[in-house]
Enzyme design. Structure first.
Site, short mmCIF file in Angstrom:
data_model
loop_
_atom_site.label_atom_id
_atom_site.label_comp_id
_atom_site.label_asym_id
_atom_site.label_seq_id
_atom_site.Cartn_x
_atom_site.Cartn_y
_atom_site.Cartn_z
N ARG A 14 -70.44 -80.74 -83.77
CA ARG A 14 -70.08 -80.62 -85.19
C ARG A 14 -70.13 -81.96 -85.90
O ARG A 14 -69.93 -82.04 -87.12
CB ARG A 14 -68.66 -80.05 -85.33
CG ARG A 14 -68.50 -78.65 -84.76
CD ARG A 14 -67.04 -78.22 -84.76
NE ARG A 14 -66.63 -77.62 -86.00
CZ ARG A 14 -66.52 -76.31 -86.21
NH1 ARG A 14 -66.81 -75.45 -85.25
NH2 ARG A 14 -66.11 -75.84 -87.37
N TYR A 30 -72.01 -82.82 -89.23
CA TYR A 30 -71.40 -82.40 -90.50
C TYR A 30 -70.14 -83.23 -90.79
O TYR A 30 -70.01 -83.82 -91.87
CB TYR A 30 -71.05 -80.92 -90.41
CG TYR A 30 -70.55 -80.31 -91.70
CD1 TYR A 30 -71.34 -80.31 -92.85
CD2 TYR A 30 -69.29 -79.71 -91.78
CE1 TYR A 30 -70.89 -79.74 -94.03
CE2 TYR A 30 -68.84 -79.14 -92.96
CZ TYR A 30 -69.64 -79.16 -94.08
OH TYR A 30 -69.18 -78.58 -95.25
N ASP A 31 -69.25 -83.30 -89.81
CA ASP A 31 -67.98 -83.99 -90.03
C ASP A 31 -68.21 -85.44 -90.43
O ASP A 31 -67.64 -85.94 -91.40
CB ASP A 31 -67.12 -83.98 -88.75
CG ASP A 31 -66.84 -82.58 -88.23
OD1 ASP A 31 -67.42 -81.62 -88.77
OD2 ASP A 31 -66.06 -82.45 -87.27
N ARG A 81 -57.32 -70.14 -89.21
CA ARG A 81 -57.98 -70.64 -90.41
C ARG A 81 -57.19 -70.14 -91.61
O ARG A 81 -56.40 -69.19 -91.50
CB ARG A 81 -59.43 -70.11 -90.52
CG ARG A 81 -60.39 -70.61 -89.44
CD ARG A 81 -60.67 -72.10 -89.52
NE ARG A 81 -61.68 -72.52 -88.56
CZ ARG A 81 -61.44 -72.87 -87.29
NH1 ARG A 81 -60.20 -72.84 -86.81
NH2 ARG A 81 -62.44 -73.26 -86.51
N ARG A 93 -70.96 -67.68 -90.33
CA ARG A 93 -69.52 -67.90 -90.50
C ARG A 93 -68.78 -66.59 -90.32
O ARG A 93 -69.34 -65.50 -90.42
CB ARG A 93 -69.24 -68.54 -91.86
CG ARG A 93 -69.63 -70.01 -91.81
CD ARG A 93 -69.27 -70.74 -93.07
NE ARG A 93 -70.26 -70.55 -94.10
CZ ARG A 93 -70.30 -71.27 -95.22
NH1 ARG A 93 -69.41 -72.21 -95.42
NH2 ARG A 93 -71.22 -71.04 -96.12
N VAL A 94 -67.49 -66.72 -90.08
CA VAL A 94 -66.76 -65.55 -89.60
C VAL A 94 -66.70 -64.42 -90.64
O VAL A 94 -66.78 -63.25 -90.26
CB VAL A 94 -65.36 -65.97 -89.08
CG1 VAL A 94 -64.42 -66.38 -90.21
CG2 VAL A 94 -64.75 -64.90 -88.21
N VAL A 95 -66.60 -64.75 -91.91
CA VAL A 95 -66.46 -63.67 -92.90
C VAL A 95 -67.73 -62.81 -92.99
O VAL A 95 -67.67 -61.60 -92.75
CB VAL A 95 -66.00 -64.21 -94.28
CG1 VAL A 95 -65.93 -63.08 -95.29
CG2 VAL A 95 -64.65 -64.91 -94.16
#
Ligand code: UDP
Length: 318
Positions: free
Chosen positions: A142, A145-146, A211, A186-188
């Site tokens: 990650r 991005y971070d 989250r 993404r989760v949604v």
């Protein structure tokens, strides 16, 4: 105002364009359409105060005429997108942000950067306040991005301190709603698409990670207020109501009336265990707090995802 919105064809960027236009401002939307989607701005193409340029902001770019604000939304933002595009992600957070800052400086415009709760990494302080410096693995999957967002924040502060540029830094927490790509991972959108298509709902790990989900309209309202705020330090914009991912999957299961069960899959490396914004600064400085309840936001999103699925099943590509 006349505002440049980079990443303006993306999920959040396109909603921000809508918001500015609805207030009577003019928008110069810039996007390379790598993760953005021309469909998100199709309804704006004929608008007299809207211009679109397909442009990669990692290369220097010019905008003619006066500009009062440069709002930078350009970046892959979902874990599968930035895992697929790690170098592009680092470039847009560094060269891209540099080019936007230079544009803002040249035009004497305000600069707004959409940073992220990922700056806190896998946080050891909970909830996360802006003065927490984070727990980021600088070489993990990650990190592209971070670290690009952490660099972007540092560069923004350097322009503020060195050139007196009027800068605004948002740390955005998980935001959802219409115009998320069904396949962005993404989760949604993932769980909604799975539930609608009669597939198993995939929860990563044991689902105990948390989250805090913010509906897009609330997020856009917070970002718009941030542009008028004089405080240059980061401000968390997110919904502080926290849920475990398992509870979240169960909620979507019920909402959609899913037929297949929830199944467990391996947790991706460095997946943050908990995330919840402390929004004291947003309340004090922006007079902002989220209004849309999770159930209501998910209902509105569901209508959008149903439509997207119907379109994709009738499109010639499928
Ligand atoms: N997640 C999940 N199933 C999926 C996609 C994601 O359980 O199909 C989990 C993921 O491991 C993370 C959380 O949901 O713990 C939120 O993931 P997302 O990619 O939406 O955003 P993140 O907050 O990780 O950037």
């Amino acid at each position: 105002m006349r505002c440049v919105v980079t990443g303006g064809a993306g999920f959040l960027g396109s909603h921000f364009c809508d918001r500015l236009l609805s207030e009577g401002h003019a928008v110069v939307c810039v996007d390379n359409l790598v993760t953005g989607d021309a469909q998100n701005i199709a309804h704006l193409r004929a608008h007299p105060r809207f211009q679109f340029f397909q442009q990669d902001i990692t290369a220097p770019f010019r905008v003619d005429g006066q500009i009062q604000a440069v709002c930078d939304f350009a970046s892959p933002a979902s874990p599968i997108d930035y895992a697929r595009l790690p170098i592009e992600t680092l470039k847009v957070g560094s060269f891209g942000v540099y080019n936007c800052l230079e544009l803002a400086r040249e035009k004497d415009a305000d600069f707004l950067i959409t940073s992220t709760s990922e700056c806190y990494g896998d946080p050891l302080v909970h909830p996360q306040r802006e003065d927490y410096w984070g727990n980021v693995n600088p070489v993990g999957p990650r990190s592209c991005y971070d670290e690009s967002k952490r660099f972007a924040e540092a560069l923004t502060m350097a322009y503020h301190r060195t050139h007196g540029l009027r800068t605004h830094i948002a740390r955005i927490f998980n935001t959802y709603g219409p115009r998320m790509r069904l396949d962005d991972g993404r989760v949604v959108p993932t769980l909604m698409a799975q539930a609608l298509e009669g597939e198993e709902l995939t929860v990563f790990g044991d689902g105990s990670q948390t989250r805090s989900f913010c509906y897009v309209d609330d997020q856009i309202d917070g970002l718009r207020r941030l542009l008028d705020c004089k405080d240059p330090y980061p401000i968390n914009i997110g919904n502080p109501i926290e849920t475990t991912i398992l509870e979240f999957a169960e909620r979507i299961h019920r909402l959609v009336g899913a037929k297949r069960p929830i199944v467990f899959r391996p947790l991706p490396q460095d997946d943050p265990k908990q995330r919840k914004p402390d929004i004291t600064r947003a309340k004090q400085l922006l007079g902002w707090e989220p209004k849309v309840q999770l159930e209501e936001g998910l209902r509105r999103s569901l209508d959008y995802f149903k439509e997207s699925l119907a379109k994709s099943s009738t499109s010639p590509r499928s």
